[in-house]
Design a protein around this motif. Structure first.
Motif, PDB file in Angstrom:
ATOM      1  N   GLU A  77       0.803  -1.218   0.000  1.00  0.00           N
ATOM      2  CA  GLU A  77       0.000   0.000   0.000  1.00  0.00           C
ATOM      3  C   GLU A  77       0.842   1.276   0.000  1.00  0.00           C
ATOM      4  OE1 GLU A  77      -3.954   1.725   2.211  1.00  0.00           O
ATOM      5  OE2 GLU A  77      -2.594   0.475   3.389  1.00  0.00           O
ATOM      6  N   ASN A  78       1.878   1.349   0.820  1.00  0.00           N
ATOM      7  CA  ASN A  78       2.645   2.592   0.887  1.00  0.00           C
ATOM      8  C   ASN A  78       3.552   2.775  -0.332  1.00  0.00           C
ATOM      9  OD1 ASN A  78       2.300   4.734   2.664  1.00  0.00           O
ATOM     10  ND2 ASN A  78       4.396   4.536   3.390  1.00  0.00           N
ATOM     11  N   TYR A  79       4.044   1.673  -0.899  1.00  0.00           N
ATOM     12  CA  TYR A  79       4.814   1.764  -2.146  1.00  0.00           C
ATOM     13  C   TYR A  79       3.895   2.263  -3.266  1.00  0.00           C
ATOM     14  CZ  TYR A  79       8.973  -0.488  -0.260  1.00  0.00           C
ATOM     15  OH  TYR A  79      10.103  -0.757   0.463  1.00  0.00           O
ATOM     16  N   LEU A  80       2.671   1.743  -3.280  1.00  0.00           N
ATOM     17  CA  LEU A  80       1.704   2.199  -4.283  1.00  0.00           C
ATOM     18  C   LEU A  80       1.386   3.680  -4.063  1.00  0.00           C
ATOM     19  CD1 LEU A  80      -0.273   1.817  -6.606  1.00  0.00           C
ATOM     20  CD2 LEU A  80      -1.949   0.994  -4.930  1.00  0.00           C
ATOM     21  N   ARG A  81       1.195   4.086  -2.827  1.00  0.00           N
ATOM     22  CA  ARG A  81       0.913   5.487  -2.524  1.00  0.00           C
ATOM     23  C   ARG A  81       2.042   6.372  -3.071  1.00  0.00           C
ATOM     24  NH1 ARG A  81      -0.092   4.742   2.226  1.00  0.00           N
ATOM     25  NH2 ARG A  81      -2.361   4.778   2.082  1.00  0.00           N
ATOM     26  N   HIS A  82       3.274   5.951  -2.842  1.00  0.00           N
ATOM     27  CA  HIS A  82       4.425   6.701  -3.349  1.00  0.00           C
ATOM     28  C   HIS A  82       4.344   6.834  -4.872  1.00  0.00           C
ATOM     29  CE1 HIS A  82       8.555   7.439  -4.663  1.00  0.00           C
ATOM     30  NE2 HIS A  82       8.787   7.949  -3.461  1.00  0.00           N
ATOM     31  N   THR A  83       4.075   5.727  -5.556  1.00  0.00           N
ATOM     32  CA  THR A  83       4.006   5.732  -7.025  1.00  0.00           C
ATOM     33  C   THR A  83       2.875   6.629  -7.517  1.00  0.00           C
ATOM     34  OG1 THR A  83       4.929   3.504  -7.133  1.00  0.00           O
ATOM     35  CG2 THR A  83       3.725   4.272  -9.068  1.00  0.00           C
ATOM     36  N   VAL A  84       1.696   6.495  -6.922  1.00  0.00           N
ATOM     37  CA  VAL A  84       0.542   7.276  -7.377  1.00  0.00           C
ATOM     38  C   VAL A  84       0.771   8.770  -7.134  1.00  0.00           C
ATOM     39  CG1 VAL A  84      -1.923   7.734  -7.002  1.00  0.00           C
ATOM     40  CG2 VAL A  84      -1.097   5.379  -7.150  1.00  0.00           C
ATOM     41  N   LEU A  85       1.247   9.142  -5.953  1.00  0.00           N
ATOM     42  CA  LEU A  85       1.491  10.559  -5.668  1.00  0.00           C
ATOM     43  C   LEU A  85       2.559  11.129  -6.599  1.00  0.00           C
ATOM     44  CD1 LEU A  85       1.331  10.579  -1.764  1.00  0.00           C
ATOM     45  CD2 LEU A  85      -0.471  11.215  -3.385  1.00  0.00           C
ATOM     46  N   HIS A  86       3.595  10.344  -6.872  1.00  0.00           N
ATOM     47  CA  HIS A  86       4.659  10.738  -7.802  1.00  0.00           C
ATOM     48  C   HIS A  86       4.056  11.029  -9.178  1.00  0.00           C
ATOM     49  CE1 HIS A  86       8.760  10.317  -9.643  1.00  0.00           C
ATOM     50  NE2 HIS A  86       8.039   9.877 -10.671  1.00  0.00           N
ATOM     51  N   GLU A  87       3.240  10.105  -9.679  1.00  0.00           N
ATOM     52  CA  GLU A  87       2.646  10.275 -11.013  1.00  0.00           C
ATOM     53  C   GLU A  87       1.639  11.425 -11.032  1.00  0.00           C
ATOM     54  OE1 GLU A  87       4.231   9.016 -13.302  1.00  0.00           O
ATOM     55  OE2 GLU A  87       5.231   7.381 -12.254  1.00  0.00           O
ATOM     56  N   LEU A  88       0.932  11.636  -9.925  1.00  0.00           N
ATOM     57  CA  LEU A  88       0.005  12.771  -9.863  1.00  0.00           C
ATOM     58  C   LEU A  88       0.749  14.090 -10.002  1.00  0.00           C
ATOM     59  CD1 LEU A  88      -2.497  11.777  -7.010  1.00  0.00           C
ATOM     60  CD2 LEU A  88      -2.922  11.815  -9.486  1.00  0.00           C
ATOM     61  N   ILE A  89       1.905  14.206  -9.371  1.00  0.00           N
ATOM     62  CA  ILE A  89       2.689  15.446  -9.480  1.00  0.00           C
ATOM     63  C   ILE A  89       3.131  15.672 -10.919  1.00  0.00           C
ATOM     64  CG2 ILE A  89       4.857  16.555  -8.781  1.00  0.00           C
ATOM     65  CD1 ILE A  89       4.336  15.259  -5.977  1.00  0.00           C
ATOM     66  N   HIS A  90       3.510  14.595 -11.616  1.00  0.00           N
ATOM     67  CA  HIS A  90       3.849  14.734 -13.040  1.00  0.00           C
ATOM     68  C   HIS A  90       2.638  15.234 -13.835  1.00  0.00           C
ATOM     69  CE1 HIS A  90       7.832  13.046 -13.100  1.00  0.00           C
ATOM     70  NE2 HIS A  90       7.474  11.798 -12.877  1.00  0.00           N
ATOM     71  N   THR A  91       1.508  14.555 -13.675  1.00  0.00           N
ATOM     72  CA  THR A  91       0.384  14.807 -14.570  1.00  0.00           C
ATOM     73  C   THR A  91      -0.401  16.066 -14.224  1.00  0.00           C
ATOM     74  OG1 THR A  91      -1.343  13.710 -15.843  1.00  0.00           O
ATOM     75  CG2 THR A  91      -1.442  13.413 -13.455  1.00  0.00           C
ATOM     76  N   ILE A  92      -0.462  16.434 -12.948  1.00  0.00           N
ATOM     77  CA  ILE A  92      -1.206  17.642 -12.580  1.00  0.00           C
ATOM     78  C   ILE A  92      -0.347  18.890 -12.758  1.00  0.00           C
ATOM     79  CG2 ILE A  92      -2.352  18.895 -10.705  1.00  0.00           C
ATOM     80  CD1 ILE A  92      -3.092  16.127  -9.508  1.00  0.00           C
ATOM     81  N   TYR A  93       0.892  18.840 -12.266  1.00  0.00           N
ATOM     82  CA  TYR A  93       1.722  20.040 -12.204  1.00  0.00           C
ATOM     83  C   TYR A  93       2.816  20.095 -13.271  1.00  0.00           C
ATOM     84  CZ  TYR A  93      -0.744  20.152  -7.822  1.00  0.00           C
ATOM     85  OH  TYR A  93      -1.743  20.126  -6.887  1.00  0.00           O
ATOM     86  N   GLY A  94       2.998  19.015 -14.022  1.00  0.00           N
ATOM     87  CA  GLY A  94       3.995  19.017 -15.080  1.00  0.00           C
ATOM     88  C   GLY A  94       5.425  18.990 -14.575  1.00  0.00           C
ATOM     89  N   CYS A  95       5.613  18.568 -13.339  1.00  0.00           N
ATOM     90  CA  CYS A  95       6.956  18.537 -12.737  1.00  0.00           C
ATOM     91  C   CYS A  95       7.751  17.343 -13.240  1.00  0.00           C
ATOM     92  CB  CYS A  95       6.858  18.412 -11.218  1.00  0.00           C
ATOM     93  SG  CYS A  95       6.141  19.829 -10.441  1.00  0.00           S
ATOM     94  N   GLY A  96       9.030  17.577 -13.413  1.00  0.00           N
ATOM     95  CA  GLY A  96       9.947  16.488 -13.729  1.00  0.00           C
ATOM     96  C   GLY A  96      10.485  15.874 -12.451  1.00  0.00           C
TER      97      GLY A  96
END
Length: 140
Positions: A77-96
């Motif tokens: 669960e926490n590894y998944l949380r890390h992955t999802v939050l990471h990808e959300l930052i890419h897709t919402i904010y365009g961050c590298g």
């Protein structure tokens, strides 16, 4: 205009009961963020496999769509949380990627921070990109 639901080197799974269960776990994390009172856009979620077996997820920059692999979901669960939050930052904010930030490193760290710390890191990006004043931005 219709959004492109596919991405390079990634095969989306056809929706069935098993894929729905995997997708539901990803959506639960997105709802954790929304339940913090953070106003994030609707995110399209796709489950599938990447040609590179090391990829856990992908997020199209500034396009509100993420792709997550079963491997990411099955890591815990926490590894998944890390992955999802990471990808959300890419897709919402365009961050590298950011080698100084636990959440935005190019590769998932061996040790993952707690749920609360991961959500706080996400909130730091949210505040930054929504011009919300903070006492201090910590990239922990």
């Amino acid at each position: 205009m219709r959004k492109n639901k596919t991405t390079k080197n990634f095969t989306n799974f056809k929706m069935n009961d098993e894929v729905y269960k995997l997708r539901r776990q990803v959506l639960n994390i997105i709802y954790e963020v929304k339940n913090l009172g953070l106003n994030i856009p609707r995110i399209d979620v796709r489950i599938g496999e990447d040609k590179s077996c090391n990829v856990l997820g992908k997020g199209r920059l500034n396009d509100n769509i993420i792709w997550i692999t079963p491997r990411a979901i099955n890591k815990g669960e926490n590894y998944l949380r890390h992955t999802v939050l990471h990808e959300l930052i890419h897709t919402i904010y365009g961050c590298g990627h950011n080698s100084k930030c636990h959440l935005m490193k190019a590769y998932q760290p061996t040790t993952i921070k707690s749920k609360d710390k991961l959500l706080q890191l996400f909130k730091n990006y949210y505040n930054k990109y929504n011009n919300i004043k903070q006492m201090e931005v910590a990239w922990i």
